[in-house]
Motif scaffolding. Structure first.
Motif, PDB file in Angstrom:
ATOM      1  N   SER A  65      52.637  46.334  22.328  1.00 22.79           N
ATOM      2  CA  SER A  65      52.112  46.040  23.662  1.00 22.79           C
ATOM      3  C   SER A  65      51.029  47.053  24.028  1.00 22.79           C
ATOM      4  O   SER A  65      51.005  48.157  23.504  1.00 22.79           O
ATOM      5  CB  SER A  65      53.235  46.087  24.712  1.00 22.79           C
ATOM      6  OG  SER A  65      53.740  47.400  24.838  1.00 22.79           O
ATOM      7  N   PRO A  66      50.142  46.662  24.950  1.00 23.57           N
ATOM      8  CA  PRO A  66      49.105  47.608  25.391  1.00 23.57           C
ATOM      9  C   PRO A  66      49.699  48.697  26.286  1.00 23.57           C
ATOM     10  O   PRO A  66      50.766  48.526  26.865  1.00 23.57           O
ATOM     11  CB  PRO A  66      48.115  46.755  26.182  1.00 23.57           C
ATOM     12  CG  PRO A  66      48.755  45.448  26.393  1.00 23.57           C
ATOM     13  CD  PRO A  66      49.959  45.335  25.521  1.00 23.57           C
ATOM     14  N   TYR A  67      48.994  49.785  26.368  1.00 22.98           N
ATOM     15  CA  TYR A  67      49.336  50.898  27.258  1.00 22.98           C
ATOM     16  C   TYR A  67      48.453  50.756  28.489  1.00 22.98           C
ATOM     17  O   TYR A  67      47.233  50.788  28.393  1.00 22.98           O
ATOM     18  CB  TYR A  67      49.066  52.216  26.533  1.00 22.98           C
ATOM     19  CG  TYR A  67      49.370  53.470  27.322  1.00 22.98           C
ATOM     20  CD1 TYR A  67      50.593  54.107  27.186  1.00 22.98           C
ATOM     21  CD2 TYR A  67      48.427  54.034  28.177  1.00 22.98           C
ATOM     22  CE1 TYR A  67      50.878  55.275  27.877  1.00 22.98           C
ATOM     23  CE2 TYR A  67      48.702  55.194  28.880  1.00 22.98           C
ATOM     24  CZ  TYR A  67      49.925  55.810  28.721  1.00 22.98           C
ATOM     25  OH  TYR A  67      50.188  56.961  29.417  1.00 22.98           O
ATOM     26  N   ASN A  68      49.046  50.549  29.641  1.00 22.60           N
ATOM     27  CA  ASN A  68      48.312  50.390  30.899  1.00 22.60           C
ATOM     28  C   ASN A  68      48.339  51.699  31.665  1.00 22.60           C
ATOM     29  O   ASN A  68      49.361  52.375  31.696  1.00 22.60           O
ATOM     30  CB  ASN A  68      48.947  49.290  31.747  1.00 22.60           C
ATOM     31  CG  ASN A  68      48.921  47.963  31.035  1.00 22.60           C
ATOM     32  OD1 ASN A  68      47.881  47.501  30.620  1.00 22.60           O
ATOM     33  ND2 ASN A  68      50.091  47.367  30.880  1.00 22.60           N
ATOM     34  N   TYR A  69      47.240  52.041  32.283  1.00 21.57           N
ATOM     35  CA  TYR A  69      47.158  53.301  33.014  1.00 21.57           C
ATOM     36  C   TYR A  69      46.399  53.100  34.318  1.00 21.57           C
ATOM     37  O   TYR A  69      45.699  52.111  34.498  1.00 21.57           O
ATOM     38  CB  TYR A  69      46.470  54.373  32.168  1.00 21.57           C
ATOM     39  CG  TYR A  69      45.032  54.041  31.869  1.00 21.57           C
ATOM     40  CD1 TYR A  69      44.026  54.404  32.759  1.00 21.57           C
ATOM     41  CD2 TYR A  69      44.681  53.328  30.734  1.00 21.57           C
ATOM     42  CE1 TYR A  69      42.707  54.067  32.516  1.00 21.57           C
ATOM     43  CE2 TYR A  69      43.375  53.003  30.479  1.00 21.57           C
ATOM     44  CZ  TYR A  69      42.391  53.368  31.377  1.00 21.57           C
ATOM     45  OH  TYR A  69      41.084  53.031  31.143  1.00 21.57           O
ATOM     46  N   THR A  93      39.819  49.938  27.716  1.00 27.51           N
ATOM     47  CA  THR A  93      39.149  49.211  28.788  1.00 27.51           C
ATOM     48  C   THR A  93      39.318  49.980  30.086  1.00 27.51           C
ATOM     49  O   THR A  93      40.420  50.449  30.398  1.00 27.51           O
ATOM     50  CB  THR A  93      39.744  47.806  28.935  1.00 27.51           C
ATOM     51  OG1 THR A  93      39.620  47.123  27.690  1.00 27.51           O
ATOM     52  CG2 THR A  93      39.042  47.007  30.012  1.00 27.51           C
ATOM     53  N   VAL A  94      38.236  50.116  30.829  1.00 28.60           N
ATOM     54  CA  VAL A  94      38.240  50.750  32.150  1.00 28.60           C
ATOM     55  C   VAL A  94      37.869  49.666  33.152  1.00 28.60           C
ATOM     56  O   VAL A  94      36.872  48.969  32.974  1.00 28.60           O
ATOM     57  CB  VAL A  94      37.209  51.907  32.219  1.00 28.60           C
ATOM     58  CG1 VAL A  94      37.154  52.493  33.616  1.00 28.60           C
ATOM     59  CG2 VAL A  94      37.538  52.967  31.182  1.00 28.60           C
ATOM     60  N   ARG A  95      38.683  49.528  34.198  1.00 26.47           N
ATOM     61  CA  ARG A  95      38.434  48.531  35.242  1.00 26.47           C
ATOM     62  C   ARG A  95      38.441  49.201  36.613  1.00 26.47           C
ATOM     63  O   ARG A  95      39.069  50.235  36.798  1.00 26.47           O
ATOM     64  CB  ARG A  95      39.530  47.467  35.242  1.00 26.47           C
ATOM     65  CG  ARG A  95      39.576  46.595  34.022  1.00 26.47           C
ATOM     66  CD  ARG A  95      40.666  45.522  34.220  1.00 26.47           C
ATOM     67  NE  ARG A  95      40.980  44.868  32.999  1.00 26.47           N
ATOM     68  CZ  ARG A  95      41.913  45.254  32.130  1.00 26.47           C
ATOM     69  NH1 ARG A  95      42.651  46.291  32.383  1.00 26.47           N
ATOM     70  NH2 ARG A  95      42.125  44.584  31.024  1.00 26.47           N
ATOM     71  N   ASN A  96      37.792  48.559  37.550  1.00 27.82           N
ATOM     72  CA  ASN A  96      37.830  48.987  38.955  1.00 27.82           C
ATOM     73  C   ASN A  96      37.383  50.433  39.154  1.00 27.82           C
ATOM     74  O   ASN A  96      37.956  51.170  39.953  1.00 27.82           O
ATOM     75  CB  ASN A  96      39.230  48.761  39.542  1.00 27.82           C
ATOM     76  CG  ASN A  96      39.650  47.322  39.417  1.00 27.82           C
ATOM     77  OD1 ASN A  96      38.939  46.435  39.856  1.00 27.82           O
ATOM     78  ND2 ASN A  96      40.781  47.077  38.783  1.00 27.82           N
ATOM     79  N   THR A 132      31.570  48.283  37.654  1.00 31.56           N
ATOM     80  CA  THR A 132      32.943  48.748  37.857  1.00 31.56           C
ATOM     81  C   THR A 132      33.806  48.715  36.605  1.00 31.56           C
ATOM     82  O   THR A 132      34.999  48.996  36.672  1.00 31.56           O
ATOM     83  CB  THR A 132      33.644  47.905  38.942  1.00 31.56           C
ATOM     84  OG1 THR A 132      33.699  46.541  38.498  1.00 31.56           O
ATOM     85  CG2 THR A 132      32.936  48.003  40.271  1.00 31.56           C
ATOM     86  N   SER A 133      33.225  48.360  35.443  1.00 35.31           N
ATOM     87  CA  SER A 133      34.058  48.281  34.243  1.00 35.31           C
ATOM     88  C   SER A 133      33.277  48.608  32.981  1.00 35.31           C
ATOM     89  O   SER A 133      32.054  48.595  32.968  1.00 35.31           O
ATOM     90  CB  SER A 133      34.686  46.894  34.124  1.00 35.31           C
ATOM     91  OG  SER A 133      33.670  45.921  33.970  1.00 35.31           O
ATOM     92  N   ALA A 134      34.037  48.913  31.934  1.00 39.08           N
ATOM     93  CA  ALA A 134      33.466  49.180  30.614  1.00 39.08           C
ATOM     94  C   ALA A 134      34.594  49.121  29.601  1.00 39.08           C
ATOM     95  O   ALA A 134      35.773  49.209  29.951  1.00 39.08           O
ATOM     96  CB  ALA A 134      32.800  50.556  30.581  1.00 39.08           C
ATOM     97  N   ASN A 163      41.504  51.981  36.642  1.00 39.84           N
ATOM     98  CA  ASN A 163      42.669  51.641  35.842  1.00 39.84           C
ATOM     99  C   ASN A 163      42.183  50.943  34.578  1.00 39.84           C
ATOM    100  O   ASN A 163      40.985  50.738  34.406  1.00 39.84           O
ATOM    101  CB  ASN A 163      43.659  50.784  36.629  1.00 39.84           C
ATOM    102  CG  ASN A 163      43.044  49.510  37.175  1.00 39.84           C
ATOM    103  OD1 ASN A 163      42.243  48.854  36.519  1.00 39.84           O
ATOM    104  ND2 ASN A 163      43.396  49.164  38.394  1.00 39.84           N
ATOM    105  N   GLY A 164      43.114  50.609  33.711  1.00 41.88           N
ATOM    106  CA  GLY A 164      42.717  49.934  32.485  1.00 41.88           C
ATOM    107  C   GLY A 164      43.828  49.874  31.465  1.00 41.88           C
ATOM    108  O   GLY A 164      44.998  50.113  31.785  1.00 41.88           O
ATOM    109  N   THR A 165      43.435  49.568  30.225  1.00 41.93           N
ATOM    110  CA  THR A 165      44.407  49.441  29.145  1.00 41.93           C
ATOM    111  C   THR A 165      43.876  50.097  27.876  1.00 41.93           C
ATOM    112  O   THR A 165      42.663  50.215  27.664  1.00 41.93           O
ATOM    113  CB  THR A 165      44.688  47.959  28.822  1.00 41.93           C
ATOM    114  OG1 THR A 165      43.463  47.317  28.468  1.00 41.93           O
ATOM    115  CG2 THR A 165      45.329  47.244  29.984  1.00 41.93           C
ATOM    116  N   ILE A 166      44.824  50.486  27.060  1.00 40.35           N
ATOM    117  CA  ILE A 166      44.549  50.912  25.678  1.00 40.35           C
ATOM    118  C   ILE A 166      45.329  49.928  24.836  1.00 40.35           C
ATOM    119  O   ILE A 166      46.549  49.799  24.995  1.00 40.35           O
ATOM    120  CB  ILE A 166      45.013  52.347  25.416  1.00 40.35           C
ATOM    121  CG1 ILE A 166      44.331  53.318  26.394  1.00 40.35           C
ATOM    122  CG2 ILE A 166      44.730  52.742  23.969  1.00 40.35           C
ATOM    123  CD1 ILE A 166      44.937  54.707  26.399  1.00 40.35           C
TER     124      ILE A 166
END
Length: 170
Positions: A65-69, A93-96, A132-134, A163-166
């Motif tokens: 599963s992904p790691y959400n932060y 992934t970087v969001r917001n 706001t994302s990358a 926030n985002g995911t790895i």
């Protein structure tokens, strides 16, 4: 008796001032929040912080599963709270992305540094947040060994939330 009441009142006032000051100081150093703000991002969030994971910290398997932060109020560095493994190529992934305080310099740059289990840097990448994302990928990681990620912004006094995911990059 009046003198005793006056001393108690003064001690109580000092205690209140110290409590308020320490609460304000503590709020300024918390970089992460466990729960996401409403309507921003959904998922299970890992608690991360200002220090890398310890030797006995849990291991998050990215092949499962992904790691959400989430960074609530980041000023310089942020680490994953768990060791990561299970992927030799990851997508971050970087969001917001939101600038909370601007004091000068670059405000859309984020360094991603991967450290191995000996806490030595093994890979790094700098991304520029457009809007706001990358997202970016980092390859050549030891999938069967544990590692962690450091998120770092320039030391210019700016503060951010995002926030985002790895996740495992297929």
């Amino acid at each position: 008796m009046k003198k005793c009441n006056k001393i108690i009142s003064i001690i109580f006032a000092i205690f209140c001032i110290i409590s308020i000051s320490s609460s304000a100081f503590a709020d300024s150093i918390h970089v992460l929040k466990e729960n996401p703000p409403n309507n921003t991002f959904t998922g299970d969030f890992e608690i991360s912080g200002a220090n890398p994971p310890g030797r006995n910290a849990d291991i998050h398997n990215l092949s499962l599963s992904p790691y959400n932060y989430q960074a609530k109020n980041m000023g310089y560095r942020l680490y994953t709270s768990k060791w990561l493994k299970g992927a030799s190529s990851i997508k971050i992934t970087v969001r917001n992305w939101k600038l909370l305080e601007f004091h000068g310099g670059k405000s859309n740059q984020l360094d991603l540094i991967v450290y191995n289990s000996s806490k030595k840097p093994i890979k790094s990448k700098t991304i520029t947040i457009n809007g706001t994302s990358a997202s970016t990928t980092i390859s050549g990681l030891p999938s069967s060994s544990k590692y962690y990620i450091c998120f770092q912004v320039p030391t210019n006094g700016n503060r951010y939330s995002y926030n985002g995911t790895i996740s495992k990059n297929n």
